[in-house]
Write a protein that holds these residues in place. Structure first.
Motif, PDB file in Angstrom:
ATOM      1  N   PRO A 186       0.808  -1.230   0.000  1.00 30.33           N
ATOM      2  CA  PRO A 186       0.000   0.000   0.000  1.00 30.33           C
ATOM      3  C   PRO A 186       0.836   1.272   0.000  1.00 30.33           C
ATOM      4  CG  PRO A 186      -0.064  -1.083   2.153  1.00 30.33           C
ATOM      5  CD  PRO A 186       0.609  -2.025   1.218  1.00 30.33           C
ATOM      6  N   LEU A 187       2.070   1.197   0.457  1.00 32.72           N
ATOM      7  CA  LEU A 187       2.897   2.412   0.513  1.00 32.72           C
ATOM      8  C   LEU A 187       3.697   2.619  -0.765  1.00 32.72           C
ATOM      9  CD1 LEU A 187       4.217   2.176   4.193  1.00 32.72           C
ATOM     10  CD2 LEU A 187       2.322   3.547   3.301  1.00 32.72           C
ATOM     11  N   THR A 188       4.305   1.548  -1.271  1.00 29.65           N
ATOM     12  CA  THR A 188       5.192   1.690  -2.428  1.00 29.65           C
ATOM     13  C   THR A 188       4.527   1.293  -3.745  1.00 29.65           C
ATOM     14  OG1 THR A 188       6.047  -0.573  -2.223  1.00 29.65           O
ATOM     15  CG2 THR A 188       7.145   1.143  -0.932  1.00 29.65           C
ATOM     16  N   GLY A 189       3.459   0.508  -3.677  1.00 31.52           N
ATOM     17  CA  GLY A 189       2.832   0.023  -4.896  1.00 31.52           C
ATOM     18  C   GLY A 189       3.557  -1.148  -5.519  1.00 31.52           C
ATOM     19  N   TYR A 190       4.646  -1.611  -4.864  1.00 33.76           N
ATOM     20  CA  TYR A 190       5.394  -2.746  -5.408  1.00 33.76           C
ATOM     21  C   TYR A 190       4.560  -4.030  -5.300  1.00 33.76           C
ATOM     22  CZ  TYR A 190       9.659   0.112  -5.186  1.00 33.76           C
ATOM     23  OH  TYR A 190      10.605   1.080  -5.354  1.00 33.76           O
ATOM     24  N   ARG A 191       4.781  -4.930  -6.234  1.00 42.80           N
ATOM     25  CA  ARG A 191       4.186  -6.258  -6.142  1.00 42.80           C
ATOM     26  C   ARG A 191       4.885  -7.036  -5.031  1.00 42.80           C
ATOM     27  NH1 ARG A 191       4.104  -4.892 -11.536  1.00 42.80           N
ATOM     28  NH2 ARG A 191       2.246  -5.487 -12.730  1.00 42.80           N
ATOM     29  N   VAL A 192       4.080  -7.668  -4.190  1.00 44.42           N
ATOM     30  CA  VAL A 192       4.605  -8.440  -3.075  1.00 44.42           C
ATOM     31  C   VAL A 192       4.163  -9.890  -3.243  1.00 44.42           C
ATOM     32  CG1 VAL A 192       4.667  -8.728  -0.578  1.00 44.42           C
ATOM     33  CG2 VAL A 192       4.487  -6.428  -1.562  1.00 44.42           C
ATOM     34  N   TYR A 193       5.141 -10.794  -3.334  1.00 44.51           N
ATOM     35  CA  TYR A 193       4.858 -12.216  -3.530  1.00 44.51           C
ATOM     36  C   TYR A 193       5.062 -12.954  -2.203  1.00 44.51           C
ATOM     37  CZ  TYR A 193       5.354 -11.057  -8.488  1.00 44.51           C
ATOM     38  OH  TYR A 193       5.217 -10.493  -9.735  1.00 44.51           O
ATOM     39  N   ASP A 194       3.975 -13.542  -1.693  1.00 48.38           N
ATOM     40  CA  ASP A 194       4.133 -14.344  -0.480  1.00 48.38           C
ATOM     41  C   ASP A 194       4.484 -15.783  -0.871  1.00 48.38           C
ATOM     42  OD1 ASP A 194       1.789 -15.593  -1.313  1.00 48.38           O
ATOM     43  OD2 ASP A 194       0.509 -14.543   0.126  1.00 48.38           O
ATOM     44  N   GLU A 195       4.518 -16.678   0.103  1.00 52.87           N
ATOM     45  CA  GLU A 195       4.961 -18.045  -0.171  1.00 52.87           C
ATOM     46  C   GLU A 195       4.065 -18.743  -1.190  1.00 52.87           C
ATOM     47  OE1 GLU A 195       5.622 -20.360   3.292  1.00 52.87           O
ATOM     48  OE2 GLU A 195       6.844 -18.838   4.291  1.00 52.87           O
ATOM     49  N   ALA A 196       2.753 -18.520  -1.111  1.00 56.07           N
ATOM     50  CA  ALA A 196       1.839 -19.149  -2.069  1.00 56.07           C
ATOM     51  C   ALA A 196       2.076 -18.615  -3.478  1.00 56.07           C
ATOM     52  CB  ALA A 196       0.391 -18.911  -1.650  1.00 56.07           C
ATOM     53  N   ASP A 197       2.369 -17.305  -3.577  1.00 61.38           N
ATOM     54  CA  ASP A 197       2.647 -16.721  -4.892  1.00 61.38           C
ATOM     55  C   ASP A 197       3.929 -17.292  -5.489  1.00 61.38           C
ATOM     56  OD1 ASP A 197       0.407 -14.976  -4.694  1.00 61.38           O
ATOM     57  OD2 ASP A 197       1.594 -13.594  -3.479  1.00 61.38           O
ATOM     58  N   VAL A 198       4.938 -17.449  -4.653  1.00 63.37           N
ATOM     59  CA  VAL A 198       6.205 -18.018  -5.127  1.00 63.37           C
ATOM     60  C   VAL A 198       5.990 -19.460  -5.566  1.00 63.37           C
ATOM     61  CG1 VAL A 198       8.548 -18.662  -4.442  1.00 63.37           C
ATOM     62  CG2 VAL A 198       7.600 -16.463  -3.716  1.00 63.37           C
ATOM     63  N   ARG A 199       5.210 -20.197  -4.790  1.00 66.23           N
ATOM     64  CA  ARG A 199       4.885 -21.573  -5.165  1.00 66.23           C
ATOM     65  C   ARG A 199       4.237 -21.620  -6.544  1.00 66.23           C
ATOM     66  NH1 ARG A 199      -0.262 -23.029  -2.289  1.00 66.23           N
ATOM     67  NH2 ARG A 199      -1.026 -21.781  -4.037  1.00 66.23           N
ATOM     68  N   ASP A 200       3.238 -20.735  -6.755  1.00 68.17           N
ATOM     69  CA  ASP A 200       2.543 -20.723  -8.040  1.00 68.17           C
ATOM     70  C   ASP A 200       3.492 -20.343  -9.173  1.00 68.17           C
ATOM     71  OD1 ASP A 200       0.282 -21.363  -6.627  1.00 68.17           O
ATOM     72  OD2 ASP A 200      -0.626 -19.365  -6.765  1.00 68.17           O
ATOM     73  N   ALA A 201       4.339 -19.365  -8.939  1.00 71.68           N
ATOM     74  CA  ALA A 201       5.276 -18.929  -9.975  1.00 71.68           C
ATOM     75  C   ALA A 201       6.245 -20.035 -10.342  1.00 71.68           C
ATOM     76  CB  ALA A 201       6.032 -17.682  -9.507  1.00 71.68           C
ATOM     77  N   ARG A 202       6.711 -20.758  -9.352  1.00 65.70           N
ATOM     78  CA  ARG A 202       7.657 -21.843  -9.624  1.00 65.70           C
ATOM     79  C   ARG A 202       6.985 -22.986 -10.383  1.00 65.70           C
ATOM     80  NH1 ARG A 202       9.632 -23.959  -4.493  1.00 65.70           N
ATOM     81  NH2 ARG A 202      11.382 -24.863  -5.613  1.00 65.70           N
ATOM     82  N   LEU A 203       5.732 -23.267 -10.038  1.00 63.67           N
ATOM     83  CA  LEU A 203       5.003 -24.321 -10.739  1.00 63.67           C
ATOM     84  C   LEU A 203       4.729 -23.909 -12.186  1.00 63.67           C
ATOM     85  CD1 LEU A 203       3.684 -27.063 -10.643  1.00 63.67           C
ATOM     86  CD2 LEU A 203       1.616 -26.002  -9.713  1.00 63.67           C
ATOM     87  N   VAL A 204       4.331 -22.659 -12.382  1.00 59.52           N
ATOM     88  CA  VAL A 204       4.122 -22.160 -13.743  1.00 59.52           C
ATOM     89  C   VAL A 204       5.413 -22.263 -14.552  1.00 59.52           C
ATOM     90  CG1 VAL A 204       3.587 -20.125 -15.139  1.00 59.52           C
ATOM     91  CG2 VAL A 204       2.235 -20.608 -13.097  1.00 59.52           C
ATOM     92  N   HIS A 205       6.502 -21.895 -13.917  1.00 58.44           N
ATOM     93  CA  HIS A 205       7.797 -21.942 -14.600  1.00 58.44           C
ATOM     94  C   HIS A 205       8.122 -23.363 -15.050  1.00 58.44           C
ATOM     95  CE1 HIS A 205      12.404 -21.546 -14.476  1.00 58.44           C
ATOM     96  NE2 HIS A 205      11.977 -20.906 -15.539  1.00 58.44           N
ATOM     97  N   GLN A 206       7.905 -24.330 -14.178  1.00 60.71           N
ATOM     98  CA  GLN A 206       8.191 -25.722 -14.527  1.00 60.71           C
ATOM     99  C   GLN A 206       7.299 -26.196 -15.668  1.00 60.71           C
ATOM    100  OE1 GLN A 206      10.601 -27.632 -13.580  1.00 60.71           O
ATOM    101  NE2 GLN A 206      11.440 -26.283 -12.044  1.00 60.71           N
ATOM    102  N   LEU A 207       6.024 -25.845 -15.609  1.00 63.94           N
ATOM    103  CA  LEU A 207       5.093 -26.286 -16.646  1.00 63.94           C
ATOM    104  C   LEU A 207       5.385 -25.603 -17.983  1.00 63.94           C
ATOM    105  CD1 LEU A 207       1.840 -26.362 -14.505  1.00 63.94           C
ATOM    106  CD2 LEU A 207       3.049 -28.330 -15.439  1.00 63.94           C
ATOM    107  N   ARG A 208       5.786 -24.350 -17.936  1.00 71.32           N
ATOM    108  CA  ARG A 208       6.153 -23.653 -19.172  1.00 71.32           C
ATOM    109  C   ARG A 208       7.387 -24.299 -19.781  1.00 71.32           C
ATOM    110  NH1 ARG A 208       4.101 -21.477 -22.635  1.00 71.32           N
ATOM    111  NH2 ARG A 208       5.336 -19.609 -22.977  1.00 71.32           N
ATOM    112  N   ARG A 209       8.324 -24.684 -18.944  1.00 71.02           N
ATOM    113  CA  ARG A 209       9.512 -25.377 -19.455  1.00 71.02           C
ATOM    114  C   ARG A 209       9.139 -26.703 -20.077  1.00 71.02           C
ATOM    115  NH1 ARG A 209      13.891 -25.536 -14.771  1.00 71.02           N
ATOM    116  NH2 ARG A 209      14.984 -26.742 -16.372  1.00 71.02           N
TER     117      ARG A 209
END
Length: 245
Positions: free
Chosen positions: A163-186
């Motif tokens: 809310p202060l910086t507007g940066y995207r913040v990835y929690d553990e579930a987001d990182v999990r999803d990103a890593r799974l997407v990465h593997q499937l894209r590969r």
């Protein structure tokens, strides 16, 4: 009336229905849909079925578990209309769909196998324990931040905004999803193919519950494969019956 039909080698709707625990209306519906050949009619309009119709019914019911009602009906309609090649094409499509599902399952299994349990940690100023930002996450995965933004637009990752910086913040579930997407894209999967898999991960509550569900998924695919085989065998019997008829 029933005696007259049976004395000529014909069967009533109830005779076909009784063998499979169906209603006579179901038999009529199957005939009208083309799953059964058209029945001969008596002078008074009663349907008269034969052993060919009984074989058609057995074939249709055997096709249902592997192909589903719509495709099984289309297969039988094609056979009954003399378009066997169209029936074979529909059967091939069902096998191709099963193969695609097997490939998807294998991709998920491989992706889960390659995902080493790691905790997301803040690596930018202002971060909190257990979260990370787009730059460090992209670097960890070996991709560009623009790729993560594209995945976000596709709904595959859902980071919140600070809310202060507007940066995207990835929690553990987001990182999990990103890593799974990465593997499937590969593995060659398109974003549209990955979306339902990510939805399953979220619905399961994480990777561990999903991994436990993979065995059930595998069993269902095996059951479908056996059902396709059983349906094909019974359909072959019907095809031979038609040739003899």
């Amino acid at each position: 009336m029933g005696r007259n039909l049976q004395s000529t080698g014909q069967l009533r709707p109830v005779d076909l229905a009784r063998e499979h625990g169906l209603s006579t209306q179901a038999i009529r519906n199957y005939e009208e849909a083309g799953a059964l050949p058209a029945a001969a009619r008596s002078a008074s309009g009663y349907r008269g079925y034969t052993s060919l119709h009984a074989a058609a019914l057995r074939a249709f019911l055997a096709l249902l578990p592997g192909h589903g009602h719509r495709t099984a009906t289309a297969i039988m309609r094609a056979v009954n209309e003399g378009a066997a090649e169209e029936a074979f094409r529909l059967i091939d499509e069902s096998h191709a769909l099963l193969l695609d599902d097997r490939r998807t399952l294998r991709a998920v299994e491989n992706a889960l196998r390659d995902l080493e349990p790691t905790a997301a940690t803040a690596t930018e100023p202002g971060g909190a324990p257990g979260v990370t930002f787009i730059g460090p996450l992209a670097e960890r995965l070996g991709i560009r931040p623009a790729t993560l933004r594209a995945w976000e637009r596709a709904g595959l990752v859902r980071p919140r905004r600070d809310p202060l910086t507007g940066y995207r913040v990835y929690d553990e579930a987001d990182v999990r999803d990103a890593r799974l997407v990465h593997q499937l894209r590969r593995g060659g999967h398109l974003l549209g193919q990955i979306a339902p898999l990510i939805a399953q991960v979220r619905a399961a509550g994480g990777l561990a519950p999903l991994e436990a569900a993979l065995g059930d998924w595998r069993d269902r695919l095996s059951a479908r494969g056996r059902a396709l085989l059983a349906g094909a065998a019974t359909l072959e019997e019907y095809l031979r019956e038609r040739e003899r008829d």
